[in-house]
Design an enzyme around this catalytic site. Structure first.
Site, short mmCIF file in Angstrom:
data_model
loop_
_atom_site.label_atom_id
_atom_site.label_comp_id
_atom_site.label_asym_id
_atom_site.label_seq_id
_atom_site.Cartn_x
_atom_site.Cartn_y
_atom_site.Cartn_z
N HIS A 71 -9.37 1.22 4.90
CA HIS A 71 -8.10 1.36 5.63
C HIS A 71 -8.32 2.26 6.84
O HIS A 71 -9.13 3.20 6.78
CB HIS A 71 -7.05 1.96 4.69
CG HIS A 71 -5.66 1.89 5.27
ND1 HIS A 71 -5.22 2.79 6.21
CD2 HIS A 71 -4.66 1.01 5.08
CE1 HIS A 71 -3.97 2.47 6.55
NE2 HIS A 71 -3.62 1.39 5.88
N ASN B 111 0.87 -1.18 0.00
CA ASN B 111 0.00 0.00 0.00
C ASN B 111 0.90 1.22 0.00
O ASN B 111 1.48 1.57 1.02
CB ASN B 111 -0.89 -0.04 1.25
CG ASN B 111 -1.69 1.24 1.44
OD1 ASN B 111 -1.80 2.05 0.51
ND2 ASN B 111 -2.25 1.42 2.63
N GLU C 213 -6.71 4.61 7.98
CA GLU C 213 -6.49 6.04 7.73
C GLU C 213 -7.74 6.67 7.12
O GLU C 213 -8.08 7.82 7.42
CB GLU C 213 -5.27 6.22 6.81
CG GLU C 213 -3.98 5.93 7.58
CD GLU C 213 -2.82 5.49 6.71
OE1 GLU C 213 -2.89 5.57 5.47
OE2 GLU C 213 -1.81 5.04 7.31
N GLU D 191 -5.34 -5.23 10.59
CA GLU D 191 -4.34 -4.18 10.79
C GLU D 191 -4.60 -3.47 12.11
O GLU D 191 -5.39 -2.50 12.16
CB GLU D 191 -4.42 -3.16 9.65
CG GLU D 191 -4.12 -3.74 8.29
CD GLU D 191 -3.51 -2.69 7.37
OE1 GLU D 191 -2.41 -2.96 6.86
OE2 GLU D 191 -4.08 -1.60 7.22
N GLY E 208 2.52 1.95 10.81
CA GLY E 208 3.47 3.04 10.68
C GLY E 208 4.18 3.41 11.96
O GLY E 208 4.81 4.46 12.05
N SER F 139 3.52 -2.50 10.37
CA SER F 139 4.98 -2.55 10.57
C SER F 139 5.58 -3.89 10.18
O SER F 139 6.48 -4.39 10.87
CB SER F 139 5.31 -2.17 12.01
OG SER F 139 4.90 -0.83 12.27
N LYS G 153 0.14 4.27 -0.34
CA LYS G 153 -0.50 5.46 0.22
C LYS G 153 -0.27 6.67 -0.69
O LYS G 153 -0.21 6.50 -1.91
CB LYS G 153 0.00 5.71 1.65
CG LYS G 153 -0.10 4.45 2.51
CD LYS G 153 0.10 4.72 3.96
CE LYS G 153 0.12 3.39 4.71
NZ LYS G 153 0.14 3.56 6.16
C1 PEP Z 1 -0.70 0.05 6.18
O1 PEP Z 1 -0.83 1.25 6.11
O2 PEP Z 1 -1.54 -0.69 5.65
C2 PEP Z 1 0.45 -0.46 6.90
C3 PEP Z 1 0.40 -1.67 7.34
O3 PEP Z 1 1.50 0.41 7.11
P1 PEP Z 1 2.95 0.06 7.73
O4 PEP Z 1 3.42 -1.23 7.08
O5 PEP Z 1 3.81 1.21 7.39
O6 PEP Z 1 2.76 -0.14 9.20
#
Ligand code: PEP
Length: 254
Positions: free
Chosen positions: A98, A12, A100, A170, A176, A216, A14
């Site tokens: 997501h 992803n 976000e 998630e 992040g 992460s 973003k």
């Molecule tokens: C994400 O935004 O879907 C995500 C898992 O981000 P990160 O891997 O940076 O934690």
């Protein structure tokens, strides 16, 4: 790694990468990952890079995903993108809900369910994101939150559509932050989700559904996470933005 369900690892991106940067990244991934057959590999660039990336990966084992789409097919929805428009660029997957977008765009489970229905109607596979906040985990509400999100966002799907849907677990506190869920925490949540899918649909459907972990994921923790029996892939944010880290995640997962 021996699992009935094929791993699905998606990047992803973003709101990152101009067209030129996106092409650099996918061309590097094509080189590094050309021989990988064990994993379904998906890249999800921003809308503005879909067309160029689509052309660049035509002859490769990479597949294309989008990061969002409208619940509507056409009409006066300024700034929105419809499923049929994504299909023009051979998009096959679409990330929905997501955290976000749940946070910044106030997306609700109801809206996500309508988007999922629109995605299936266009033969796009939705990757539906769910996950608890830190406060919810610390007050033992993880399962309750996941159940509410899943019952809401999967409302109305048929068994056949569910089999073509991917769930991304998630935990919001892991996105992040550099703090991933432990393999045990991920496995426990994934097993809960699969059990819930069995109750909502049936056991055979639940066995088919791929459940990705996201939060992460890095080259050094991918293997342990992917080894868990109910973890069927990863949704990767930050580490999907570099050829080296995304390729290593995939190679370390096999
Ligand atoms: C994400 O935004 O879907 C995500 C898992 O981000 P990160 O891997 O940076 O934690």
């Amino acid at each position: 790694m021996n699992k009935d369900r094929k791993l699905l690892i998606a990047g992803n991106w973003k709101m990152n990468k101009t067209v030129a940067e996106a092409l650099d990244l996918v061309n590097g991934l094509k080189r590094e990952l050309a021989s990988v057959k064990e994993v379904d590999i998906v890249v999800c660039p921003p809308f503005t890079a879909l067309e160029s990336v689509s052309r660049a990966i035509l002859d490769s084992n990479l597949r294309l995903g989008a990061q969002n789409m409208s619940e509507h097919n056409v009409g006066p929805y300024t700034g929105e993108i419809a499923a049929v428009m994504l299909k023009e660029f051979s998009v096959r997957y679409v990330i929905l809900g997501h955290s976000e977008r749940r946070q910044h765009q106030k997306e609700t489970d109801d809206l996500i369910a309508r988007k999922a229905a629109a995605a299936h109607a266009a033969a796009l596979k939705p990757i539906i994101c769910v996950g608890e906040t830190l406060a919810e985990r610390e007050t033992n509400r993880t399962e309750q939150v996941l159940e509410t999100q899943l019952r809401g966002s999967l409302a109305g799907l048929t068994r056949e559509q569910m089999e073509e849907t991917i769930i991304a677990y998630e935990p919001v506190w892991a996105i992040g932050t550099g703090r991933n869920a432990t393999a045990e925490q991920a496995q426990a949540a994934h097993a809960f989700i699969r059990g819930l899918l069995a109750r909502m649909f049936d056991a055979a459907t639940a066995r088919q559904v791929r459940i990705q972990y996201g939060g992460s994921v890095k080259p050094n923790n991918a293997r342990e996470l992917m080894e868990q029996p109910d973890v069927d892939g990863a949704l990767v944010g930050g580490a999907s933005l570099e050829v080296r880290s995304f390729s290593e995640i995939i190679k370390n997962s096999i």
